[in-house]
Design a protein around this motif. Structure first.
Motif, PDB file in Angstrom:
ATOM      1  N   MET A  65       0.832  -1.208   0.000  1.00 14.11           N
ATOM      2  CA  MET A  65       0.000   0.000   0.000  1.00 14.11           C
ATOM      3  C   MET A  65       0.867   1.259   0.000  1.00 14.11           C
ATOM      4  N   TYR A  66       1.949   1.247   0.771  1.00 15.73           N
ATOM      5  CA  TYR A  66       2.845   2.409   0.814  1.00 15.73           C
ATOM      6  C   TYR A  66       3.366   2.719  -0.579  1.00 15.73           C
ATOM      7  N   HIS A  67       3.852   1.703  -1.282  1.00 15.55           N
ATOM      8  CA  HIS A  67       4.426   1.954  -2.605  1.00 15.55           C
ATOM      9  C   HIS A  67       3.370   2.333  -3.635  1.00 15.55           C
ATOM     10  N   LEU A  68       2.176   1.807  -3.513  1.00 20.39           N
ATOM     11  CA  LEU A  68       1.105   2.188  -4.438  1.00 20.39           C
ATOM     12  C   LEU A  68       0.674   3.639  -4.215  1.00 20.39           C
ATOM     13  N   GLU A  69       0.778   4.094  -2.972  1.00 18.00           N
ATOM     14  CA  GLU A  69       0.409   5.475  -2.643  1.00 18.00           C
ATOM     15  C   GLU A  69       1.560   6.447  -2.855  1.00 18.00           C
ATOM     16  N   ASN A  70       2.775   5.931  -3.000  1.00 18.49           N
ATOM     17  CA  ASN A  70       3.978   6.752  -3.183  1.00 18.49           C
ATOM     18  C   ASN A  70       4.742   6.200  -4.382  1.00 18.49           C
ATOM     19  N   LEU A  71       4.232   6.508  -5.562  1.00 19.92           N
ATOM     20  CA  LEU A  71       4.733   5.890  -6.792  1.00 19.92           C
ATOM     21  C   LEU A  71       6.200   6.196  -7.097  1.00 19.92           C
ATOM     22  N   ASN A  72       6.735   7.264  -6.562  1.00 20.52           N
ATOM     23  CA  ASN A  72       8.134   7.616  -6.815  1.00 20.52           C
ATOM     24  C   ASN A  72       9.059   7.176  -5.688  1.00 20.52           C
ATOM     25  N   SER A  73       8.570   6.309  -4.826  1.00 20.11           N
ATOM     26  CA  SER A  73       9.390   5.867  -3.693  1.00 20.11           C
ATOM     27  C   SER A  73      10.546   5.003  -4.172  1.00 20.11           C
ATOM     28  N   LYS A  74      11.553   4.928  -3.316  1.00 16.94           N
ATOM     29  CA  LYS A  74      12.777   4.184  -3.607  1.00 16.94           C
ATOM     30  C   LYS A  74      12.908   3.025  -2.613  1.00 16.94           C
ATOM     31  N   PRO A  75      13.820   2.098  -2.872  1.00 13.65           N
ATOM     32  CA  PRO A  75      14.030   0.993  -1.926  1.00 13.65           C
ATOM     33  C   PRO A  75      14.316   1.478  -0.506  1.00 13.65           C
ATOM     34  N   GLU A  76      15.061   2.561  -0.378  1.00 12.12           N
ATOM     35  CA  GLU A  76      15.362   3.106   0.941  1.00 12.12           C
ATOM     36  C   GLU A  76      14.072   3.528   1.658  1.00 12.12           C
ATOM     37  N   ASP A  77      13.142   4.091   0.903  1.00 15.85           N
ATOM     38  CA  ASP A  77      11.858   4.496   1.489  1.00 15.85           C
ATOM     39  C   ASP A  77      11.099   3.282   2.014  1.00 15.85           C
ATOM     40  N   SER A  78      11.206   2.175   1.286  1.00 14.59           N
ATOM     41  CA  SER A  78      10.551   0.939   1.703  1.00 14.59           C
ATOM     42  C   SER A  78      11.054   0.515   3.085  1.00 14.59           C
ATOM     43  N   HIS A  79      12.362   0.522   3.258  1.00 10.38           N
ATOM     44  CA  HIS A  79      12.936   0.140   4.556  1.00 10.38           C
ATOM     45  C   HIS A  79      12.517   1.130   5.642  1.00 10.38           C
ATOM     46  N   ASN A  80      12.591   2.421   5.336  1.00 15.13           N
ATOM     47  CA  ASN A  80      12.254   3.433   6.339  1.00 15.13           C
ATOM     48  C   ASN A  80      10.797   3.324   6.771  1.00 15.13           C
ATOM     49  N   GLU A  81       9.911   3.058   5.822  1.00 16.55           N
ATOM     50  CA  GLU A  81       8.489   2.891   6.150  1.00 16.55           C
ATOM     51  C   GLU A  81       8.274   1.641   6.987  1.00 16.55           C
ATOM     52  N   TRP A  82       8.946   0.545   6.611  1.00 19.68           N
ATOM     53  CA  TRP A  82       8.860  -0.706   7.376  1.00 19.68           C
ATOM     54  C   TRP A  82       9.327  -0.470   8.811  1.00 19.68           C
ATOM     55  N   MET A  83      10.471   0.219   8.951  1.00 23.03           N
ATOM     56  CA  MET A  83      11.023   0.447  10.283  1.00 23.03           C
ATOM     57  C   MET A  83      10.104   1.359  11.112  1.00 23.03           C
ATOM     58  N   ALA A  84       9.519   2.365  10.495  1.00 24.19           N
ATOM     59  CA  ALA A  84       8.597   3.257  11.213  1.00 24.19           C
ATOM     60  C   ALA A  84       7.377   2.481  11.710  1.00 24.19           C
ATOM     61  N   GLN A  85       6.861   1.578  10.883  1.00 22.11           N
ATOM     62  CA  GLN A  85       5.725   0.761  11.305  1.00 22.11           C
ATOM     63  C   GLN A  85       6.108  -0.166  12.454  1.00 22.11           C
ATOM     64  N   LYS A  86       7.277  -0.765  12.353  1.00 25.15           N
ATOM     65  CA  LYS A  86       7.738  -1.657  13.420  1.00 25.15           C
ATOM     66  C   LYS A  86       7.882  -0.883  14.729  1.00 25.15           C
ATOM     67  N   LYS A  87       8.503   0.291  14.664  1.00 27.22           N
ATOM     68  CA  LYS A  87       8.678   1.099  15.882  1.00 27.22           C
ATOM     69  C   LYS A  87       7.320   1.451  16.492  1.00 27.22           C
ATOM     70  N   ALA A  88       6.372   1.799  15.648  1.00 30.01           N
ATOM     71  CA  ALA A  88       5.032   2.141  16.132  1.00 30.01           C
ATOM     72  C   ALA A  88       4.360   0.956  16.819  1.00 30.01           C
ATOM     73  N   GLU A  89       4.745  -0.252  16.422  1.00 33.63           N
ATOM     74  CA  GLU A  89       4.189  -1.469  17.022  1.00 33.63           C
ATOM     75  C   GLU A  89       5.015  -1.954  18.216  1.00 33.63           C
ATOM     76  N   GLY A  90       6.066  -1.189  18.579  1.00 31.93           N
ATOM     77  CA  GLY A  90       6.854  -1.524  19.758  1.00 31.93           C
ATOM     78  C   GLY A  90       8.101  -2.358  19.505  1.00 31.93           C
ATOM     79  N   TRP A  91       8.458  -2.558  18.251  1.00 31.43           N
ATOM     80  CA  TRP A  91       9.656  -3.335  17.940  1.00 31.43           C
ATOM     81  C   TRP A  91      10.899  -2.492  18.165  1.00 31.43           C
ATOM     82  N   LYS A  92      12.011  -3.170  18.433  1.00 38.22           N
ATOM     83  CA  LYS A  92      13.305  -2.492  18.606  1.00 38.22           C
ATOM     84  C   LYS A  92      14.405  -3.375  18.036  1.00 38.22           C
TER      85      LYS A  92
END
Length: 117
Positions: free
Chosen positions: A46-73
């Motif tokens: 969904m992130y990449h479909l909503e952000n068509l110009n995103s890069k692989p780095e953005d994918s990791h950053n979005e994944w990490m932000a979601q994990k942090k929001a869920e309490g992961w470290k």
């Protein structure tokens, strides 16, 4: 199964196959994967479909932000119960083999989101 979930399944299975090629057999097939893992793949699509110009780095950053929001470290190993993951680091600190997963994920989303796919 909707289009987003179809893309997420392919991304998940490609990631699982890539991890196996690296000697990591910890990923379960989609049908047996835990819900949090499926949700993570769907969110990435969904992130990449909503952000068509995103890069692989953005994918990791979005994944990490979601994990942090869920309490992961950051932790020495991936542990869903303790919510630890060794890849909870900035993108530029990821090993090349781990960065490749973000390129693969993004490539699949871009290819499968085309109208004629």
């Amino acid at each position: 199964m909707n289009k987003i979930e179809q893309i997420a399944v392919v991304c998940h299975e490609a990631n699982r196959a890539y991890c196996q090629a690296l000697g990591d057999d910890s990923q379960l097939p989609w049908h047996a994967a835990p819900e949090w893992q499926k949700k993570s793949a769907i969110n990435g699509v969904m992130y990449h479909l909503e952000n068509l110009n995103s890069k692989p780095e953005d994918s990791h950053n979005e994944w990490m932000a979601q994990k942090k929001a869920e309490g992961w470290k950051k932790g020495k190993k991936k542990d869903a119960e303790k919510k630890t993951h060794p890849l909870m680091v900035p993108y530029n600190m990821l090993p090349k083999e781990q960065k490749a997963k973000n390129f693969i994920f993004l490539g699949i989303v871009q290819a499968m989101s085309k109208p004629n796919f």
